[in-house]
Design an enzyme around this catalytic site. Structure first.
Site, PDB file in Angstrom:
ATOM      1  N   CYS A  11       1.088  -1.070  -0.083  1.00 21.52           N
ATOM      2  CA  CYS A  11      -0.088  -0.250  -0.283  1.00 21.52           C
ATOM      3  C   CYS A  11       0.822   1.243   0.526  1.00 21.52           C
ATOM      4  O   CYS A  11       2.119   1.391  -0.127  1.00 21.52           O
ATOM      5  CB  CYS A  11      -0.732  -0.148   1.516  1.00 21.52           C
ATOM      6  SG  CYS A  11      -2.382   1.511   1.128  1.00 21.52           S
ATOM      7  N   CYS A  66      -3.772  -0.379  -3.318  1.00 21.28           N
ATOM      8  CA  CYS A  66      -4.234   0.844  -3.627  1.00 21.28           C
ATOM      9  C   CYS A  66      -3.791   1.159  -4.861  1.00 21.28           C
ATOM     10  O   CYS A  66      -2.491   0.422  -5.484  1.00 21.28           O
ATOM     11  CB  CYS A  66      -3.690   2.136  -2.452  1.00 21.28           C
ATOM     12  SG  CYS A  66      -1.781   2.435  -2.065  1.00 21.28           S
ATOM     13  N   CYS A  95       4.565   0.597  -8.018  1.00 23.79           N
ATOM     14  CA  CYS A  95       4.985  -0.828  -7.159  1.00 23.79           C
ATOM     15  C   CYS A  95       7.154  -1.438  -7.650  1.00 23.79           C
ATOM     16  O   CYS A  95       7.004  -1.114  -8.911  1.00 23.79           O
ATOM     17  CB  CYS A  95       4.229  -2.039  -7.811  1.00 23.79           C
ATOM     18  SG  CYS A  95       4.465  -3.379  -7.009  1.00 23.79           S
TER      19      CYS A  95
END
Length: 140
Positions: free
Chosen positions: A7, A80, A87
């Protein structure tokens, strides 16, 4: 199997997911959580998880880079949009899956009634629980 819930700040949604995975799927996964930033553990997330019988009070907000360097994940679940867009790189064998959940602090920021605020956190907590209960099938 190792699973990472990622997240933005590793303060709420990813912590809830880690707690649920350890509680509900500890026989299937070794669960971790991290963020692309650290925001500290959200006390309301701790509170609503405790209401559901899951203790995450000893969790700490951490970056993916804080995890052991030799740790390999079978799955990385971004919970999210910001984490999905930012990422970090994971080896090709790691399956990255995006499953977005609403951000309780953002949804609750305009609310003043404590019970209404907690209800926002509870709703997201329960949505995450439902997702985790479906693991590993919900990863395909």
């Amino acid at each position: 199997m190792n699973i990472l819930f990622l997240c933005t700040g590793n303060s709420c949604r990813s912590q809830m997911a880690e707690g649920w995975a350890k509680t509900l799927k500890g026989d299937v996964f070794t669960a971790w959580s991290a963020g692309v930033e650290t925001h500290g553990l959200n006390p309301l997330a701790v509170k609503v998880m405790a209401e559901a019988g899951v203790d995450i009070a000893d969790h700490a907000s951490k970056l993916a880079t804080d995890l052991p360097a030799d740790l390999e994940f079978d799955y990385v679940v971004t919970v999210c949009g910001h984490a999905n867009e930012n990422c970090p790189y994971f080896p090709a064998r790691t399956k990255v899956v995006h499953v977005g959940f609403d951000d309780p602090p953002s949804l609750a920021e305009s609310l003043t009634d404590e019970e209404e605020i907690l209800d926002v956190y509870r709703r997201v907590r329960d949505e995450i629980k439902t997702f985790v209960q479906g693991l590993p099938d919900s990863l395909s």
